[in-house]
Design an enzyme around this catalytic site. Structure first.
Site, short mmCIF file in Angstrom:
data_model
loop_
_atom_site.label_atom_id
_atom_site.label_comp_id
_atom_site.label_asym_id
_atom_site.label_seq_id
_atom_site.Cartn_x
_atom_site.Cartn_y
_atom_site.Cartn_z
N HIS A 1 0.81 -1.23 0.00
CA HIS A 1 0.00 0.00 0.00
C HIS A 1 0.85 1.28 0.00
O HIS A 1 0.29 2.38 -0.09
CB HIS A 1 -0.95 0.02 1.21
CG HIS A 1 -1.97 -1.07 1.19
ND1 HIS A 1 -2.81 -1.30 0.13
CD2 HIS A 1 -2.28 -2.03 2.11
CE1 HIS A 1 -3.60 -2.34 0.39
NE2 HIS A 1 -3.30 -2.80 1.58
N ASP B 1 -4.54 -13.07 3.31
CA ASP B 1 -5.79 -12.60 3.90
C ASP B 1 -6.99 -12.91 3.02
O ASP B 1 -8.12 -12.50 3.33
CB ASP B 1 -5.73 -11.10 4.26
CG ASP B 1 -5.02 -10.25 3.23
OD1 ASP B 1 -4.67 -10.77 2.15
OD2 ASP B 1 -4.83 -9.05 3.50
N ASP C 1 -2.44 -10.58 -2.44
CA ASP C 1 -3.06 -10.13 -1.18
C ASP C 1 -4.54 -9.81 -1.45
O ASP C 1 -4.91 -9.42 -2.57
CB ASP C 1 -2.33 -8.89 -0.67
CG ASP C 1 -2.79 -8.45 0.72
OD1 ASP C 1 -2.11 -8.79 1.69
OD2 ASP C 1 -3.83 -7.75 0.81
N HIS D 1 -6.19 -7.31 -0.55
CA HIS D 1 -6.39 -5.88 -0.83
C HIS D 1 -5.61 -5.47 -2.07
O HIS D 1 -4.51 -5.96 -2.32
CB HIS D 1 -5.92 -5.05 0.37
CG HIS D 1 -6.58 -5.39 1.66
ND1 HIS D 1 -6.08 -6.33 2.55
CD2 HIS D 1 -7.73 -4.92 2.21
CE1 HIS D 1 -6.88 -6.42 3.60
NE2 HIS D 1 -7.90 -5.58 3.42
C1 OKP Z 1 -3.06 -4.34 4.56
B1 OKP Z 1 -2.75 -5.50 3.64
C2 OKP Z 1 -10.84 -2.59 7.38
C3 OKP Z 1 -9.93 -1.38 7.59
C4 OKP Z 1 -8.73 -1.51 6.73
C5 OKP Z 1 -6.34 -1.26 6.56
C6 OKP Z 1 -6.17 -2.61 5.96
C7 OKP Z 1 -4.80 -2.77 5.42
C8 OKP Z 1 -4.52 -4.13 4.83
N1 OKP Z 1 -12.22 -2.26 7.32
N2 OKP Z 1 -7.54 -1.09 7.35
O1 OKP Z 1 -3.12 -5.32 2.32
O2 OKP Z 1 -3.12 -6.78 4.10
ZN ZN Z 2 -4.26 -7.32 2.58
#
Ligand code: OKP
Ligand code: ZN
Length: 343
Positions: free
Chosen positions: A159, A284, A195, A197
């Protein structure tokens, strides 16, 4: 397969993050990678080696100089004003506001930080720098002749963009690995981000480049972090036009849908003429993950590793997310074992 690991990651140990208005214990914790390391040893994946110190050369090619200076001095400035309390932004610049630097640490954080999940503390810079060094060390292991290596990075990195951090990420480890491959003579590189996200930071860093193809499979950003990127219509720009592929999938995705997207992504990577591959390895996507909504089971991670191994490319795996603490070791190492079995 060698695993690159440094215990300096433990210097990042955020007490809390903010999720939908609530201050909660941080899901991104040191225990995550300790469990992965235990599993690496339990299945005898291969030797565990330490990190090299690569200075800031590679970092400086994937992040802006002003951002790197900010990140490396942020804690000093914040703690001088506020004491030993985890640093979060005080405000964010609205659209069309001035981009000029301010004299207050909380306002500077707002210029570079994208969310309320990623506090800076005393050891953040050291931990983030060690994670990049782990990624570059893994590249050197592969450039030295190993078929693949695993950088057990923490904090994660995907990120973090050219000039911003967030989503538990400070410096972009996978981007540094891709850049390091380029600097060692690999002409065409690809990053595959699995990932849950969207890898918005990695996309941002390589968005106008054709030499590093970026492919990300992730939850639909209309309902999932990082919300403002990860859409299928984002395909790259300038020289990088058509060198970014986003494959967003709905909540509830199981391996049937996931495996189809993975096959599409791997096909694009093969068509690129990829000479070296970086995998942003987040687990995840697991059904038991506490902050995610895909439904993969542990055996699916072995399948993912087998599919990636089918490309037969020199590969560096870079650890990203995965928060189901008890299963994270099994799931991450299943990808590596599946890869090893076919590669
Ligand atoms: C990092 B990685 C969830 C709030 C999200 C940040 C998530 C970061 C994920 N509703 N907060 O990509 O695993
Ligand atoms: Zn993630």
């Amino acid at each position: 397969m060698k695993t690159v690991y440094s215990d300096l990651h433990g210097l990042q140990h955020a007490e809390a993050e903010y999720i939908r208005g609530k201050r909660v214990a941080s899901f991104e914790m040191p225990r995550r990678v300790e469990l992965v390391l235990e599993r690496v040893r339990a299945v005898a994946l291969g030797p565990v080696v330490g990190i090299g110190d690569y200075g800031l050369e590679t970092v400086g090619k994937v992040h802006d100089a002003e951002f790197v200076t900010f990140l490396s001095t942020a804690w000093q400035a914040w703690s001088a004003e506020n004491g030993e309390i985890d640093a979060f932004p005080n405000a964010w610049p609205p659209p069309r506001a001035s981009r000029r630097a301010t004299k207050r640490p909380g306002a500077e954080l707002g210029r570079f930080c994208i969310d309320m999940s990623s506090p800076i503390m005393a050891g953040t810079w050291t931990a983030a720098k060690a994670a990049v060094d782990a990624a570059v060390t893994a590249v050197d292991i592969v450039a030295g002749g190993d078929h693949a290596a695993f950088a057990l990075c923490r904090p994660p990195g995907h990120h973090a963009g050219r000039d911003y951090f967030g989503g538990y990420c400070f410096l972009n480890n996978a981007a540094a690995a891709a850049q390091a491959f380029r600097d060692r003579g690999y002409g065409k590189v690809a990053v595959l981000d699995i990932d849950y996200h969207h890898g918005n930071g990695t996309q941002d860093i390589f968005y106008d480049r054709a030499d590093v193809l970026t492919v990300s499979i992730h939850a639909d950003p209309q309902v999932e972090y990082p919300y403002y990127s990860g859409y299928a219509e984002e395909t790259g720009e300038g020289a990088g036009a058509d060198f970014n592929l986003n494959l967003p999938l709905p909540w509830g995705t199981e391996y049937t849908g996931y495996g189809a997207a993975l096959a599409t992504g791997l096909g694009r990577i093969a068509a690129h003429g990829t000479e070296a591959l970086v995998v942003s390895l987040g687990v995840d996507t697991f059904g038991g993950d506490p902050i995610s909504h895909f439904k993969l089971v542990s055996d699916d991670f072995t399948r993912i590793g087998q599919a990636i191994g089918g490309l037969s490319l020199p590969t560096v795996f870079v650890m990203e997310g995965g928060y189901a603490v008890e299963e994270i070791g099994v799931n991450a190492v299943n990808v590596l074992s599946g890869f090893k079995a076919v590669a």
